[in-house]
Design a protein around this motif. Structure first.
Motif, PDB file in Angstrom:
ATOM      1  N   CYS B 127       0.614  -1.338   0.140  1.00 41.63           N
ATOM      2  CA  CYS B 127      -0.053   0.093  -0.063  1.00 41.63           C
ATOM      3  C   CYS B 127       0.939   1.285   0.036  1.00 41.63           C
ATOM      4  N   LYS B 291      -4.854   3.571  -2.432  1.00 44.54           N
ATOM      5  CA  LYS B 291      -6.180   2.986  -1.851  1.00 44.54           C
ATOM      6  C   LYS B 291      -6.860   1.750  -2.810  1.00 44.54           C
ATOM      7  N   GLN B 292      -6.579   1.602  -3.776  1.00 45.60           N
ATOM      8  CA  GLN B 292      -7.134   0.513  -4.820  1.00 45.60           C
ATOM      9  C   GLN B 292      -6.383  -0.544  -4.298  1.00 45.60           C
ATOM     10  N   ASN B 293      -5.236  -0.641  -3.700  1.00 47.09           N
ATOM     11  CA  ASN B 293      -4.395  -1.806  -3.153  1.00 47.09           C
ATOM     12  C   ASN B 293      -4.854  -2.122  -1.846  1.00 47.09           C
ATOM     13  N   LEU B 294      -5.145  -0.970  -1.185  1.00 47.25           N
ATOM     14  CA  LEU B 294      -5.707  -1.180   0.336  1.00 47.25           C
ATOM     15  C   LEU B 294      -6.916  -1.793   0.251  1.00 47.25           C
ATOM     16  N   LYS B 295      -7.756  -1.543  -0.754  1.00 46.02           N
ATOM     17  CA  LYS B 295      -9.078  -2.176  -0.988  1.00 46.02           C
ATOM     18  C   LYS B 295      -9.022  -3.639  -0.899  1.00 46.02           C
ATOM     19  N   TRP B 296      -8.280  -4.007  -2.092  1.00 44.10           N
ATOM     20  CA  TRP B 296      -7.905  -5.464  -2.380  1.00 44.10           C
ATOM     21  C   TRP B 296      -7.337  -6.267  -1.181  1.00 44.10           C
ATOM     22  N   LYS B 298      -7.617  -5.465   2.060  1.00 42.46           N
ATOM     23  CA  LYS B 298      -8.922  -5.554   2.956  1.00 42.46           C
ATOM     24  C   LYS B 298      -9.926  -6.802   2.399  1.00 42.46           C
ATOM     25  N   GLU B 299     -10.164  -6.801   1.180  1.00 46.89           N
ATOM     26  CA  GLU B 299     -10.924  -7.779   0.548  1.00 46.89           C
ATOM     27  C   GLU B 299     -10.643  -9.223   0.630  1.00 46.89           C
TER      28      GLU B 299
END
Lengths: 336, 336
Positions: B127, B291-296, B298-299
């Protein structure tokens, strides 16, 4: 009626040799509906022909030609029409307009635009696929901007000499590398290159430091190998490299011995973009390129030289000469 | 108050050595207006650090770190804020938000987004800029399409392991090359790579023929050299190559001895696009990537591994280990 055609007897080993070729006769059948008979006027001799032959030998020699339709059963292609077609190295061809692809792309044949008082042979060079290779390859792959510094290798060849002139038209500073003093003189004195040098006699590194002190933005590469390695080291950040050919490598049969262009690690540090291309990818707008080049020729902005060999029998020698640097400008064989 | 910092005593010759580094103390002055004092929590260890040092030695070691603001005269950066900053390998830093550029690009510092219950060290890896190197480098340079075949070299490294997972998220088939069986196992069994091989023990040529029978569309290259030459030979027409690094070459001081990636003449025949990049070019949208990487993460779609060394004193060894392939995933030094 018979056609004469070149066949390639075996894969080339090292430099192509005359013994690799043979001229044979082929009997042509009668014209079917939609077909026409075209007689070769000029045959194209290009470095790429070395690379594009198939895996089965003997095979027909490939290549473009300007041909005149001398018999026709197709009303859209009447007798007297001049076409550019990828018919190979042959004197007579029976064919028809079709969706047939060449190297995976259409078209493999088109009617020549009106060259007015210019020679038809331009349809194989500056106003044909070679001209489009220079025009689209340089403008679309290199994306040159006004004021940038452009380097061209193989600069006295058909494509290279054309690229340098487009770069001048677009407001760039142009440096060419060629293999003889005479070629360099032609580039600077007649074609308007800013600088040109014989890569065999100058220290390329030093020449670039002196003549491209602000670095190179675009490099149009026809040769590859060591020359390219040195040029690449002088590129600016975000430099663009169009790789059109690698003539320095074509005669090396052993892949392991091919001279590599050294691009590590400055491709990362300088964020270079290096892209190879074949003119076929621009096939859908080829007539646009041909007409732009024709316009520049008529306006006197685009000069060219043709290296014309006389007679169908001279094609093999003309081809061999390409790899020895015999030609300045486009190599063409005049058949009739 | 004193900071401890690493200095590099001399240019690296061959593999970096512990003796090339020295830890020195530096006295810090009082905070001026707008300044804050940040204490390093995690320090980043990356291959690029080898290439980016200046020409004057001794010099400060460069690098990013996650730091906690422990004193502040800037109300926008209160005590307790965590920032990612390119402060180099040092324990304490006095600085202020500024327009100062790093490698010609802003920003060189930003406040970390909220990682919730994830470790802050992710701000140096998946991230952070390393994650953005994978995200933007792969998506923007390679332009992958659903169903394409992607090869990643250095696949178990921080960037490579991330690229392979993005490729899977985007519907590609992914093949990784790494340097141990254990790394390959991790790639396939935990990260979902379709295939992975130890390039030191397999015949790469044969492995690719079997596992990428339809050819390679995208190649994300972290290593360069001979492995890349073989991979490039298996690319499909219009293949895209993102050159992120050339770790196989970084320890070779003599440019003439650097292993070249052999790309002639198929770069032309296959119309390949090969582009080097640095993450800085995507600086204007870096928070979007983070933020995209953080979202992935978390998912649960994006897994990562950190190779954490404990203590400020371990940084030089961690750095040397990078070039020996000691790390799987992101190499980080935990300072406090």
């Amino acid at each position: 009626m018979n056609s004469r055609k070149y066949i390639v007897l075996n894969p080339f080993v090292g430099e192509p040799k005359k013994e690799d070729f043979q001229i044979v006769e082929e009997q042509l059948s009668d014209l079917k509906e939609d077909e026409f008979l075209a007689e070769a006027v000029y045959i194209s001799v290009d470095p790429y022909q070395r690379m594009k032959l198939g895996n089965v030998y003997p095979c027909d020699m490939i290549g473009g030609q300007i041909a005149k339709i001398i018999k026709s059963r197709n009303s859209e292609y009447p007798v007297g029409t001049f076409v550019m077609g990828h018919f190979g190295w042959r004197t007579h061809t029976i064919t028809k307009p079709s969706n047939e692809k060449f190297c995976g792309q259409k078209p493999y044949m088109y009617v020549l635009p009106d060259f007015e008082d210019l020679p038809l042979s331009l349809g194989l060079g500056v106003c044909g696929r070679v001209g489009n290779t220079a025009y689209f390859g340089f403008t679309e792959i290199c994306q040159p901007k006004w004021g940038e510094t452009v380097v061209v290798s193989g600069a006295a060849g058909a494509v290279g000499s054309h690229v340098g002139q487009i770069a001048k038209i677009l407001g760039c500073k142009v440096i060419g590398f060629a293999g003889t003093e005479e070629k360099c003189k032609w580039l600077v004195e007649e074609l308007g290159f800013d600088h040109a040098a014989n890569y065999k006699t100058v220290t390329v590194e030093k020449f670039l430091k002196e003549n491209a002190p602000n670095g190179i933005d675009c490099y149009f590469d026809n040769v590859g190998g060591e020359l390219s390695s040195i040029i690449l080291a002088h590129m600016n950040n975000f430099g663009r490299v169009a790789v059109c050919g690698a003539i320095s490598n074509y005669n090396e049969t052993d892949p392991a011995k091919r001279k590599a262009t050294t691009l590590q690690p400055f491709i990362v540090a300088k964020q270079l973009k290096i892209e190879g291309f074949l003119v076929n990818r621009f096939a859908d707008k080829s007539m646009m390129g041909i007409k732009q080049n024709l316009k520049w020729v008529k306006e006197g902005k685009l000069k060219y030289r043709e290296h014309i060999s006389e007679g169908f029998e001279s094609a093999a020698d003309a081809f061999i000469g390409l790899f020895r640097g015999d030609n300045t400008g486009k190599a063409i064989v005049k058949v009739i």
